[in-house]
Motif scaffolding. Structure first.
Motif, PDB file in Angstrom:
ATOM      1  N   GLU A  72      25.745  18.363 -36.264  1.00 39.30           N
ATOM      2  CA  GLU A  72      26.917  17.868 -36.723  1.00 39.30           C
ATOM      3  C   GLU A  72      27.343  18.046 -37.723  1.00 39.30           C
ATOM      4  O   GLU A  72      28.578  18.469 -38.105  1.00 39.30           O
ATOM      5  CB  GLU A  72      27.072  16.375 -36.234  1.00 39.30           C
ATOM      6  CG  GLU A  72      27.343  16.321 -34.615  1.00 39.30           C
ATOM      7  CD  GLU A  72      25.925  16.306 -33.783  1.00 39.30           C
ATOM      8  OE1 GLU A  72      26.134  16.766 -32.805  1.00 39.30           O
ATOM      9  OE2 GLU A  72      24.726  16.185 -34.488  1.00 39.30           O
ATOM     10  N   ALA A  76      30.794  20.279 -39.067  1.00 39.24           N
ATOM     11  CA  ALA A  76      31.644  19.646 -39.939  1.00 39.24           C
ATOM     12  C   ALA A  76      31.946  20.457 -41.292  1.00 39.24           C
ATOM     13  O   ALA A  76      33.277  20.597 -41.488  1.00 39.24           O
ATOM     14  CB  ALA A  76      31.539  18.214 -40.268  1.00 39.24           C
ATOM     15  N   THR A  94      30.208  12.939 -43.351  1.00 40.53           N
ATOM     16  CA  THR A  94      29.085  12.448 -42.319  1.00 40.53           C
ATOM     17  C   THR A  94      29.451  11.126 -41.898  1.00 40.53           C
ATOM     18  O   THR A  94      30.498  10.549 -42.517  1.00 40.53           O
ATOM     19  CB  THR A  94      27.773  12.453 -43.098  1.00 40.53           C
ATOM     20  OG1 THR A  94      27.741  11.340 -44.121  1.00 40.53           O
ATOM     21  CG2 THR A  94      27.371  13.745 -43.849  1.00 40.53           C
ATOM     22  N   THR A 132      31.380  14.077 -38.800  1.00 37.28           N
ATOM     23  CA  THR A 132      30.456  14.308 -37.806  1.00 37.28           C
ATOM     24  C   THR A 132      30.388  13.176 -36.862  1.00 37.28           C
ATOM     25  O   THR A 132      30.439  11.987 -36.769  1.00 37.28           O
ATOM     26  CB  THR A 132      29.200  14.522 -38.674  1.00 37.28           C
ATOM     27  OG1 THR A 132      28.865  13.178 -39.159  1.00 37.28           O
ATOM     28  CG2 THR A 132      28.984  15.352 -39.566  1.00 37.28           C
ATOM     29  N   SER A 151      29.536  11.664 -29.709  1.00 40.88           N
ATOM     30  CA  SER A 151      30.649  12.316 -30.252  1.00 40.88           C
ATOM     31  C   SER A 151      31.942  11.839 -29.841  1.00 40.88           C
ATOM     32  O   SER A 151      32.760  11.329 -30.457  1.00 40.88           O
ATOM     33  CB  SER A 151      30.564  13.778 -30.660  1.00 40.88           C
ATOM     34  OG  SER A 151      29.366  14.169 -31.235  1.00 40.88           O
TER      35      SER A 151
END
Length: 421
Positions: A72, A76, A94, A132, A151
């Motif tokens: 992730e 990003a 993050t 993320t 997610s």
């Protein structure tokens, strides 16, 4: 304020990353502040899991979460770079930087709270915040991943915290369908689905959204829209009710779902009056195992018998634990992994017993054997042989006329059938 989430298939190649960036840029230029949540690209998470397995045992752990978070983070950063290249100021964050705090359960953590101070600061500065998905930090400050569908859950949680007008989930299909369009071309894209029905569909095998995501959206009042990242199709909106539709004559059956990640488990102990059900459920709960279609023997029988289904992918971790529960009483455990679960999902199904009768009659007429069945107001589920799962989906989709649009005036959709079919 709008939250958009892009799944792994939507970012699989650099061309798709650029395509998503163009879409985000267009939305940002049209006015709303944007938070974008991203998954790992393509098969990146699976690749990382295989990499870990090649090195050593790769069960849920702090180190595995450290590794999986890489996917992730990569997405990003790439998205923020692409947006800045298009003249749209963006910053990648993050889960930790976005203030996402989780419980202390590696591999399947829950979101406890979201600070979102840096997200708000980025938005106040006119930037797109690219966050993320799938991760946060626990009480020790370590990365903790959220498990399957994490997610989606991140996106809905951020939408709730930021009071966004909606959360748009971008994937590789046009929306939520009346059945899996990959196996049933006649399946229709549903313009709207109630949150409770969507949660049942997700639990029963629909892979578009995860149950946790929809449950959170329902609790927090977040409107969720499912759209195709590669087209302009209107998609599906997950809302409590659709205005202008007839009430009690609204179609009760919305979709047919299927799940092949199923194992049927039988636990038995002869000549024992002790109730082992609490021990069985404690063993399952200790491994985070989801249970469905439960049946058991009565309190006055000399033999303890209990049957239920679990995910096949969770069978190995609980196999030894269940054998340990029964071994002291001379019992045993049998796993049947050659089965699939097919479900009819909708509203008010238990109040209409004819629906269960139609389900069983249609499958019997098609020569599809059935074993266990479970009924509720929102879901009728039945176990069938694994090799007949697709046949069962086709049969029930046809039986409940899900290939046809729902009438808008409450009139009958088919001669001899009410519009609630």
């Amino acid at each position: 304020m709008l939250v958009q989430k892009y799944g792994g298939t939507s970012l699989q190649t650099l061309d798709r990353v650029r395509h998503a960036a163009f879409r985000i840029a267009e939305a940002r230029r049209n006015g709303p502040s944007l938070v974008v949540v991203v998954s790992a690209r393509g098969s990146r998470t699976d690749d990382l899991l295989r990499l870990a397995a090649d090195v050593g045992p790769a069960g849920p752990s702090r180190e595995l979460d450290q590794l999986l978070a890489v996917g992730e983070g990569e997405s990003a950063a790439l998205m923020a770079i692409a947006l800045n290249g298009l003249g749209i100021p963006a910053i990648s964050l993050t889960g930790h930087q976005a203030g996402i705090r989780t419980t202390d359960r590696h591999g399947d953590a829950l979101i406890a709270r979201i600070g979102a101070a840096r997200v708000r600061a980025a938005l106040d500065g006119g930037k797109v915040a690219v966050v993320t998905g799938f991760q946060g930090v626990d009480h020790a400050g370590d990365i903790a991943t959220l498990g399957r569908g994490g997610s989606d859950t991140t996106a809905v949680a951020l939408a709730a915290q930021l009071r966004a007008s909606a959360c748009e989930i971008y994937t590789d299909v046009d929306g939520v369908f009346s059945a899996d369009p990959r196996i049933l071309p006649a399946a229709r894209c549903l313009p709207w689905v109630q949150p409770g029905v969507m949660a049942e569909m997700a639990f029963a095998g629909a892979r578009i959204l995860h149950t946790r995501c929809i449950e959170l959206a329902a609790m927090e009042g977040v409107e969720v829209r499912v759209r195709n990242a590669l087209s302009q199709a209107p998609g599906t909106t997950i809302v409590e009710r659709q205005d202008g539709r007839p009430l009690e004559t609204r179609r009760a059956v919305m979709a047919v779902t299927h799940d092949t990640d199923v194992a049927r488990v039988l636990v038995h102990c002869r000549d024992i009056r002790r109730d082992l059900a609490p021990d069985v459920f404690e063993a399952l709960a200790a491994h985070g195992t989801v249970v469905d279609l439960v049946a058991r023997s009565g309190p006055y029988e000399d033999e303890f018998r209990m049957g239920f289904t679990i995910r096949r992918s969770q069978a190995d971790p609980v196999r030894a634990a269940l054998h340990e529960v029964t071994a002291a009483f001379g019992g045993g455990v049998h796993f049947d992994e050659n089965v699939g679960k097919v479900s009819v999902v909708g509203m008010g199904l238990l109040s209409r017993p004819e629906y269960t009768a139609r389900l069983m009659a249609a499958l019997a007429a098609a020569g599809i054997p059935t074993s266990w069945i479970s009924t509720s107001q929102m879901r009728l589920s039945v176990i069938v042989p694994l090799e007949r799962t697709v046949d069962a989906v086709e049969t029930l989709h046809r039986e409940f006329h899900l290939d046809r649009d729902e009438p808008t005036d409450g009139t009958s959709a088919t001669p001899g059938r009410s519009a609630t079919a």
